[in-house]
Design a protein around this motif. Structure first.
Motif, PDB file in Angstrom:
ATOM      1  N   LYS A  16     -17.138   5.956   5.333  1.00  0.00           N
ATOM      2  CA  LYS A  16     -15.761   6.060   4.845  1.00  0.00           C
ATOM      3  C   LYS A  16     -14.784   5.794   5.988  1.00  0.00           C
ATOM      4  O   LYS A  16     -13.811   5.060   5.821  1.00  0.00           O
ATOM      5  N   GLU A  17     -15.054   6.374   7.137  1.00  0.00           N
ATOM      6  CA  GLU A  17     -14.159   6.201   8.284  1.00  0.00           C
ATOM      7  C   GLU A  17     -14.097   4.742   8.729  1.00  0.00           C
ATOM      8  O   GLU A  17     -13.034   4.227   9.071  1.00  0.00           O
ATOM      9  N   GLY A  18     -15.238   4.073   8.735  1.00  0.00           N
ATOM     10  CA  GLY A  18     -15.273   2.664   9.113  1.00  0.00           C
ATOM     11  C   GLY A  18     -14.524   1.794   8.124  1.00  0.00           C
ATOM     12  O   GLY A  18     -13.775   0.888   8.509  1.00  0.00           O
ATOM     13  N   PHE A  19     -14.712   2.076   6.838  1.00  0.00           N
ATOM     14  CA  PHE A  19     -14.028   1.315   5.802  1.00  0.00           C
ATOM     15  C   PHE A  19     -12.523   1.587   5.854  1.00  0.00           C
ATOM     16  O   PHE A  19     -11.712   0.691   5.662  1.00  0.00           O
ATOM     17  N   GLU A  20     -12.169   2.823   6.155  1.00  0.00           N
ATOM     18  CA  GLU A  20     -10.763   3.178   6.276  1.00  0.00           C
ATOM     19  C   GLU A  20     -10.091   2.351   7.375  1.00  0.00           C
ATOM     20  O   GLU A  20      -8.971   1.865   7.205  1.00  0.00           O
ATOM     21  N   LYS A  21     -10.778   2.162   8.494  1.00  0.00           N
ATOM     22  CA  LYS A  21     -10.224   1.350   9.582  1.00  0.00           C
ATOM     23  C   LYS A  21      -9.969  -0.083   9.122  1.00  0.00           C
ATOM     24  O   LYS A  21      -8.948  -0.688   9.454  1.00  0.00           O
ATOM     25  N   VAL A  22     -10.914  -0.613   8.347  1.00  0.00           N
ATOM     26  CA  VAL A  22     -10.748  -1.972   7.819  1.00  0.00           C
ATOM     27  C   VAL A  22      -9.530  -2.027   6.908  1.00  0.00           C
ATOM     28  O   VAL A  22      -8.698  -2.938   7.002  1.00  0.00           O
ATOM     29  N   LEU A  23      -9.411  -1.042   6.019  1.00  0.00           N
ATOM     30  CA  LEU A  23      -8.301  -1.038   5.067  1.00  0.00           C
ATOM     31  C   LEU A  23      -6.953  -0.853   5.762  1.00  0.00           C
ATOM     32  O   LEU A  23      -5.945  -1.406   5.313  1.00  0.00           O
ATOM     33  N   LEU A  24      -6.931  -0.084   6.829  1.00  0.00           N
ATOM     34  CA  LEU A  24      -5.677   0.098   7.561  1.00  0.00           C
ATOM     35  C   LEU A  24      -5.244  -1.190   8.249  1.00  0.00           C
ATOM     36  O   LEU A  24      -4.053  -1.485   8.329  1.00  0.00           O
ATOM     37  N   LYS A  25      -6.205  -1.978   8.713  1.00  0.00           N
ATOM     38  CA  LYS A  25      -5.893  -3.257   9.344  1.00  0.00           C
ATOM     39  C   LYS A  25      -5.551  -4.335   8.327  1.00  0.00           C
ATOM     40  O   LYS A  25      -4.791  -5.252   8.601  1.00  0.00           O
ATOM     41  N   ARG A  26      -6.171  -4.232   7.134  1.00  0.00           N
ATOM     42  CA  ARG A  26      -5.988  -5.262   6.101  1.00  0.00           C
ATOM     43  C   ARG A  26      -5.694  -4.600   4.754  1.00  0.00           C
ATOM     44  O   ARG A  26      -6.532  -4.575   3.852  1.00  0.00           O
ATOM     45  N   PRO A  27      -4.499  -4.023   4.575  1.00  0.00           N
ATOM     46  CA  PRO A  27      -4.181  -3.292   3.347  1.00  0.00           C
ATOM     47  C   PRO A  27      -4.245  -4.140   2.077  1.00  0.00           C
ATOM     48  O   PRO A  27      -4.401  -3.606   0.985  1.00  0.00           O
ATOM     49  N   GLU A  28      -4.166  -5.456   2.224  1.00  0.00           N
ATOM     50  CA  GLU A  28      -4.251  -6.317   1.033  1.00  0.00           C
ATOM     51  C   GLU A  28      -5.626  -6.218   0.363  1.00  0.00           C
ATOM     52  O   GLU A  28      -5.778  -6.526  -0.816  1.00  0.00           O
ATOM     53  N   ILE A  29      -6.619  -5.770   1.108  1.00  0.00           N
ATOM     54  CA  ILE A  29      -7.958  -5.612   0.541  1.00  0.00           C
ATOM     55  C   ILE A  29      -7.951  -4.561  -0.566  1.00  0.00           C
ATOM     56  O   ILE A  29      -8.672  -4.690  -1.555  1.00  0.00           O
ATOM     57  N   VAL A  30      -7.114  -3.534  -0.425  1.00  0.00           N
ATOM     58  CA  VAL A  30      -7.048  -2.478  -1.446  1.00  0.00           C
ATOM     59  C   VAL A  30      -6.625  -3.068  -2.780  1.00  0.00           C
ATOM     60  O   VAL A  30      -7.210  -2.764  -3.818  1.00  0.00           O
ATOM     61  N   LYS A  31      -5.617  -3.922  -2.774  1.00  0.00           N
ATOM     62  CA  LYS A  31      -5.142  -4.539  -4.017  1.00  0.00           C
ATOM     63  C   LYS A  31      -6.221  -5.426  -4.624  1.00  0.00           C
ATOM     64  O   LYS A  31      -6.464  -5.398  -5.827  1.00  0.00           O
ATOM     65  N   GLU A  32      -6.890  -6.205  -3.786  1.00  0.00           N
ATOM     66  CA  GLU A  32      -7.952  -7.093  -4.253  1.00  0.00           C
ATOM     67  C   GLU A  32      -9.124  -6.292  -4.831  1.00  0.00           C
ATOM     68  O   GLU A  32      -9.660  -6.609  -5.888  1.00  0.00           O
ATOM     69  N   LEU A  33      -9.516  -5.249  -4.114  1.00  0.00           N
ATOM     70  CA  LEU A  33     -10.608  -4.393  -4.562  1.00  0.00           C
ATOM     71  C   LEU A  33     -10.251  -3.703  -5.875  1.00  0.00           C
ATOM     72  O   LEU A  33     -11.077  -3.620  -6.791  1.00  0.00           O
ATOM     73  N   SER A  34      -9.016  -3.246  -5.995  1.00  0.00           N
ATOM     74  CA  SER A  34      -8.555  -2.597  -7.223  1.00  0.00           C
ATOM     75  C   SER A  34      -8.663  -3.546  -8.412  1.00  0.00           C
ATOM     76  O   SER A  34      -9.105  -3.152  -9.491  1.00  0.00           O
TER      77      SER A  34
END
Length: 75
Positions: A16-34
């Motif tokens: 979770k912590e590793g994925f969180e770092k990715v999402l913080l650097k690339r927040p657009e991934i959250v929208k795509e994943l959603s």
């Protein structure tokens, strides 16, 4: 997604912590994943009960909000 390997593969576990770092650097991934998760959920629901389809945008927004809450990404 479900996958079946046809040959030997290497894999890794993303915490979770590793994925969180990715999402913080690339927040657009959250929208795509959603969007992808909402699409898959709609497909699963339609195969179970076609009488109550959820509007596409509503489903995606709910998943987007849940991912942001889970990772503490709300600004």
């Amino acid at each position: 997604a479900d996958v079946i390997a046809t040959s030997e593969v290497e894999h890794f576990r993303l915490t979770k912590e590793g994925f969180e770092k990715v999402l913080l650097k690339r927040p657009e991934i959250v929208k795509e994943l959603s969007a992808r998760l909402a699409e898959r959920r709609r497909e699963l629901r339609s195969s179970v009960d076609a009488r109550h389809p959820a509007p596409p945008g509503e489903e995606e927004d709910q998943i987007f909000d849940a991912i942001q809450r889970f990772f503490g990404l709300r600004t």
